[in-house]
Design an enzyme around this catalytic site. Structure first.
Site, PDB file in Angstrom:
ATOM      1  N   ASP A 166      -4.616  -1.996 -16.142  1.00  0.00           N
ATOM      2  CA  ASP A 166      -3.566  -2.657 -15.368  1.00  0.00           C
ATOM      3  C   ASP A 166      -2.333  -1.749 -15.303  1.00  0.00           C
ATOM      4  OD1 ASP A 166      -1.615  -4.216 -14.278  1.00  0.00           O
ATOM      5  OD2 ASP A 166      -1.849  -5.889 -15.669  1.00  0.00           O
TER       6      ASP A 166
ATOM      7  N   ASN B 121       3.743  -7.739  -9.968  1.00  0.00           N
ATOM      8  CA  ASN B 121       2.681  -6.720  -9.946  1.00  0.00           C
ATOM      9  C   ASN B 121       3.134  -5.495  -9.144  1.00  0.00           C
ATOM     10  OD1 ASN B 121      -0.253  -6.037 -10.520  1.00  0.00           O
ATOM     11  ND2 ASN B 121      -0.207  -5.804  -8.293  1.00  0.00           N
TER      12      ASN B 121
ATOM     13  N   THR C 268       3.972  -0.471   4.555  1.00  0.00           N
ATOM     14  CA  THR C 268       3.434  -1.274   5.658  1.00  0.00           C
ATOM     15  C   THR C 268       4.431  -1.332   6.817  1.00  0.00           C
ATOM     16  OG1 THR C 268       3.047  -3.569   6.340  1.00  0.00           O
ATOM     17  CG2 THR C 268       4.054  -3.272   4.206  1.00  0.00           C
TER      18      THR C 268
ATOM     19  N   SER D 277       7.567 -11.753   4.789  1.00  0.00           N
ATOM     20  CA  SER D 277       6.810 -12.397   3.700  1.00  0.00           C
ATOM     21  C   SER D 277       7.302 -11.796   2.388  1.00  0.00           C
ATOM     22  CB  SER D 277       5.301 -12.178   3.854  1.00  0.00           C
ATOM     23  OG  SER D 277       4.924 -10.913   3.328  1.00  0.00           O
TER      24      SER D 277
ATOM     25  N   TYR E  32       5.300 -10.588   0.161  1.00  0.00           N
ATOM     26  CA  TYR E  32       4.524  -9.346   0.006  1.00  0.00           C
ATOM     27  C   TYR E  32       5.225  -8.188   0.719  1.00  0.00           C
ATOM     28  CZ  TYR E  32       1.410  -5.788   1.869  1.00  0.00           C
ATOM     29  OH  TYR E  32       0.902  -4.589   2.294  1.00  0.00           O
ATOM     30  N   HIS E  33       5.571  -8.392   2.004  1.00  0.00           N
ATOM     31  CA  HIS E  33       6.201  -7.306   2.758  1.00  0.00           C
ATOM     32  C   HIS E  33       7.562  -6.936   2.155  1.00  0.00           C
ATOM     33  CE1 HIS E  33       3.212  -8.687   5.813  1.00  0.00           C
ATOM     34  NE2 HIS E  33       3.093  -7.384   5.977  1.00  0.00           N
TER      35      HIS E  33
ATOM     36  N   LYS F 196       7.102  -4.566  -0.530  1.00  0.00           N
ATOM     37  CA  LYS F 196       6.865  -3.201  -0.041  1.00  0.00           C
ATOM     38  C   LYS F 196       8.195  -2.510   0.312  1.00  0.00           C
ATOM     39  CE  LYS F 196       2.893  -2.057   0.545  1.00  0.00           C
ATOM     40  NZ  LYS F 196       1.877  -1.543  -0.416  1.00  0.00           N
TER      41      LYS F 196
ATOM     42  N   GLN G 190       1.724   1.528   7.033  1.00  0.00           N
ATOM     43  CA  GLN G 190       0.435   1.253   7.669  1.00  0.00           C
ATOM     44  C   GLN G 190       0.432  -0.101   8.379  1.00  0.00           C
ATOM     45  OE1 GLN G 190      -3.901   2.291   6.183  1.00  0.00           O
ATOM     46  NE2 GLN G 190      -3.145   0.558   5.037  1.00  0.00           N
TER      47      GLN G 190
ATOM     48  N   ARG H  73     -11.293 -10.639  10.897  1.00  0.00           N
ATOM     49  CA  ARG H  73     -11.404 -12.105  10.868  1.00  0.00           C
ATOM     50  C   ARG H  73     -11.916 -12.643  12.190  1.00  0.00           C
ATOM     51  NH1 ARG H  73      -5.903 -14.435   9.786  1.00  0.00           N
ATOM     52  NH2 ARG H  73      -6.950 -16.438   9.903  1.00  0.00           N
TER      53      ARG H  73
ATOM     54  N   VAL I 270      -5.837 -18.271  16.811  1.00  0.00           N
ATOM     55  CA  VAL I 270      -4.576 -17.663  17.281  1.00  0.00           C
ATOM     56  C   VAL I 270      -3.426 -18.553  16.801  1.00  0.00           C
ATOM     57  CG1 VAL I 270      -3.206 -17.172  19.344  1.00  0.00           C
ATOM     58  CG2 VAL I 270      -5.644 -16.580  19.279  1.00  0.00           C
TER      59      VAL I 270
HETATM   60  N1  LIG Z   1      -5.561  -3.210   4.523  1.00  0.00           N
HETATM   61  C1  LIG Z   1      -4.511  -3.212   5.331  1.00  0.00           C
HETATM   62  O1  LIG Z   1      -4.613  -3.615   6.489  1.00  0.00           O
HETATM   63  C2  LIG Z   1      -3.178  -2.689   4.851  1.00  0.00           C
HETATM   64  C3  LIG Z   1      -2.134  -2.600   5.779  1.00  0.00           C
HETATM   65  C4  LIG Z   1      -0.904  -2.094   5.352  1.00  0.00           C
HETATM   66  C5  LIG Z   1      -0.730  -1.663   4.054  1.00  0.00           C
HETATM   67  N2  LIG Z   1      -1.764  -1.775   3.162  1.00  0.00           N
HETATM   68  C6  LIG Z   1      -1.517  -1.293   1.787  1.00  0.00           C
HETATM   69  O2  LIG Z   1      -2.577  -0.427   1.414  1.00  0.00           O
HETATM   70  C7  LIG Z   1      -2.841  -0.540   0.015  1.00  0.00           C
HETATM   71  C8  LIG Z   1      -4.308  -0.845  -0.189  1.00  0.00           C
HETATM   72  O3  LIG Z   1      -4.596  -2.070   0.467  1.00  0.00           O
HETATM   73  P1  LIG Z   1      -6.081  -2.617   0.648  1.00  0.00           P
HETATM   74  O4  LIG Z   1      -6.088  -3.423   1.863  1.00  0.00           O
HETATM   75  O5  LIG Z   1      -7.054  -1.529   0.467  1.00  0.00           O
HETATM   76  O6  LIG Z   1      -6.103  -3.660  -0.557  1.00  0.00           O
HETATM   77  P2  LIG Z   1      -7.035  -3.713  -1.844  1.00  0.00           P
HETATM   78  O7  LIG Z   1      -6.656  -4.991  -2.525  1.00  0.00           O
HETATM   79  O8  LIG Z   1      -8.458  -3.505  -1.478  1.00  0.00           O
HETATM   80  O9  LIG Z   1      -6.539  -2.448  -2.673  1.00  0.00           O
HETATM   81  C9  LIG Z   1      -5.593  -2.502  -3.696  1.00  0.00           C
HETATM   82  C10 LIG Z   1      -6.284  -2.172  -4.996  1.00  0.00           C
HETATM   83  O10 LIG Z   1      -5.311  -2.109  -6.018  1.00  0.00           O
HETATM   84  C11 LIG Z   1      -5.803  -2.758  -7.160  1.00  0.00           C
HETATM   85  N3  LIG Z   1      -4.658  -3.222  -7.961  1.00  0.00           N
HETATM   86  C12 LIG Z   1      -3.731  -4.149  -7.647  1.00  0.00           C
HETATM   87  N4  LIG Z   1      -2.857  -4.314  -8.657  1.00  0.00           N
HETATM   88  C13 LIG Z   1      -3.241  -3.453  -9.632  1.00  0.00           C
HETATM   89  C14 LIG Z   1      -2.748  -3.154 -10.927  1.00  0.00           C
HETATM   90  N5  LIG Z   1      -1.699  -3.810 -11.441  1.00  0.00           N
HETATM   91  N6  LIG Z   1      -3.371  -2.208 -11.663  1.00  0.00           N
HETATM   92  C15 LIG Z   1      -4.449  -1.545 -11.172  1.00  0.00           C
HETATM   93  N7  LIG Z   1      -4.970  -1.794  -9.955  1.00  0.00           N
HETATM   94  C16 LIG Z   1      -4.371  -2.743  -9.189  1.00  0.00           C
HETATM   95  C17 LIG Z   1      -6.654  -3.892  -6.626  1.00  0.00           C
HETATM   96  O11 LIG Z   1      -7.604  -4.366  -7.567  1.00  0.00           O
HETATM   97  C18 LIG Z   1      -7.298  -3.247  -5.400  1.00  0.00           C
HETATM   98  O12 LIG Z   1      -8.534  -2.648  -5.689  1.00  0.00           O
HETATM   99  C19 LIG Z   1      -1.909  -1.638  -0.516  1.00  0.00           C
HETATM  100  O13 LIG Z   1      -0.791  -1.022  -1.118  1.00  0.00           O
HETATM  101  C20 LIG Z   1      -1.493  -2.388   0.740  1.00  0.00           C
HETATM  102  O14 LIG Z   1      -0.216  -2.961   0.598  1.00  0.00           O
HETATM  103  C21 LIG Z   1      -2.979  -2.275   3.536  1.00  0.00           C
END
Ligand SMILES: NC(=O)c1ccc[n+]([C@@H]2O[C@H](COP(=O)([O-])OP(=O)(O)OC[C@H]3O[C@@H](n4cnc5c(N)ncnc54)[C@H](O)[C@@H]3O)[C@@H](O)[C@H]2O)c1
Length: 378
Positions: A57, A115, A141, A176, A178-179, A182, A205, A238, A251
């Protein structure tokens, strides 16, 4: 896997946060994904290359710092005398990545903030203390910018105020928790860059779609996680899943919400381009990691058209919007930087949507309609 194929020595660190959250919230994936250890074992079997896996972690500072002790990771294949036991590049993905998750209730908001911010802060201090020269590539993001009524620049904006000029981070206003986490990540990184001369690339992203990478041609068991539920699923994935089971495409509101999207193959290209073009020490480089923009209605129309061609009875339903967001707005982001570094975009065409349908249709029997929409309110 992509970096390993290219000859990088890779260590992947994860605590299975995502899989545990899917289990806790009954947000099952489209198909089961093997453990990281098992994937690394198969990778070695198929390619002869080794990926180290550490399960830990990263929000725990001691776990993060233990990774930076010389020889903490036993690279037994490494014979180069210049080897220091410290990384050259760190790609920071490890966050709770869902907006609806972060707004389910106070508890999930708290998990998201603690986290994400703790992982980023722990990384910042570990790099400051153990290897300042390392290049951090962090996933941000596009949601950090929100939907302003002016063009969105790549990270920075020059402002003239009372006859003087300066350059600042582009204004951010997320919708949000979450955002918002970020945005705070970006601020933490920018602090480390200014205070300690760190070198950081922040990739803003957009929502990613697809699952067809070069690596799954080596072995289909290398597929990435694919969620189609409201909490962890991204829009295009989705809608295609909904079309395959005959669930109306969900939608939200008027459907004019416009965002930048990219194919998972382009995510991999972008991260590689960022790694291969590091900023100087004391520099924060920001790229907008999207390849094209669509409104929700435009995506629904494409999925409707292709789904009908494939014989699915697709319908579109405008639901009362559970989110607090503009349903019709100006949206004009710049996103040239990564293409200028050589990224070759894969666009969302009818053909690419057909191939996504084909993949999802293969798992039709796994799709649980009851997890598609539960209406988490903002
Ligand atoms: N998928 C998208 O569309 C998208 C869009 C914009 C930004 N992002 C960013 O890209 C990154 C990856 O996203 P994703 O969609 O692949 O999500 P994901 O959940 O598949 O990847 C994140 C990984 O980090 C791990 N993780 C989270 N907290 C942790 C911790 N405390 N210690 C160790 N591991 C930890 C999770 O188990 C997971 O495997 C993220 O930072 C997300 O914010 C994703």
């Amino acid at each position: 896997m992509r970096f390993s194929r290219l000859g990088y020595e890779v260590t992947a660190v994860d605590n299975y946060f995502r899989r545990d959250a899917c289990r806790e919230l009954d947000a099952e994936m489209l198909y089961p994904v093997l453990s990281l250890e098992e994937r690394a074992r198969i990778w070695h079997e198929k390619t002869g290359k080794e990926i180290k896996v550490v399960i830990g972690d990263l929000s725990d500072p001691e776990v993060m710092r233990s990774l930076f002790q010389p020889d903490a990771i036993d690279y037994k294949w490494c014979v180069d005398e210049s080897y220091t036991g410290l990384p050259d590049v760190i790609i920071h993905y490890a966050e709770q990545p869902s907006a609806p998750y972060s707004l389910m209730d106070y508890k999930h908001a708290d998990i998201t903030l603690s986290n994400n911010l703790r992982v980023t802060n722990n990384l910042l201090f570990a790099v400051r203390d153990f290897c300042r020269g390392v290049h951090i590539v962090k996933l941000g993001t596009m949601g950090e910018y929100g939907t302003p009524n002016i063009d969105i620049e790549e990270g920075w904006i020059e402002i003239e105020h009372k006859g003087r000029r300066d350059t600042f981070l582009y204004p951010r206003q997320a919708s949000s928790i979450y955002h918002t986490s970020k945005i705070m990540d970006t601020d933490l990184m920018w602090f480390g860059v200014r205070m300690w001369g760190l070198r950081v690339t922040d990739l803003m992203q957009g929502p990613v779609y697809g699952l067809e990478t070069e690596e799954i041609r080596i072995d289909p068991r290398f597929k990435t996680i694919f969620n189609y539920d409201e909490i962890f699923g991204t829009l295009i994935n989705r809608f295609i899943t909904q079309a395959v089971v005959g669930h109306p495409l969900t939608v939200y509101g008027a459907g004019g919400q416009t965002r930048g999207y990219l194919d998972i193959r382009d995510t991999l290209q972008c991260v590689l381009a960022a790694v291969e073009n590091p900023p100087e020490p004391g520099e924060l480089t920001i790229y907008n990691q999207i390849m094209e923009t669509f409104s929700v209605n435009e995506i629904a129309e494409i999925v409707h058209r292709v789904g009908c061609q494939r014989g699915h009875p697709v319908s579109i339903q405008q639901l009362e919007n559970p989110r607090c967001e503009a349903e019709s707005h100006y949206y004009n982001p710049t996103y040239q930087g990564l293409v200028e570094l050589g990224v070759k975009p894969h666009y969302l065409t009818d053909e690419s949507v057909h191939s996504l349908f084909e993949l999802v249709e293969g798992y039709r029997d796994n799709i649980r309609e009851e997890i598609i929409f539960r209406g988490i309110k903002w």
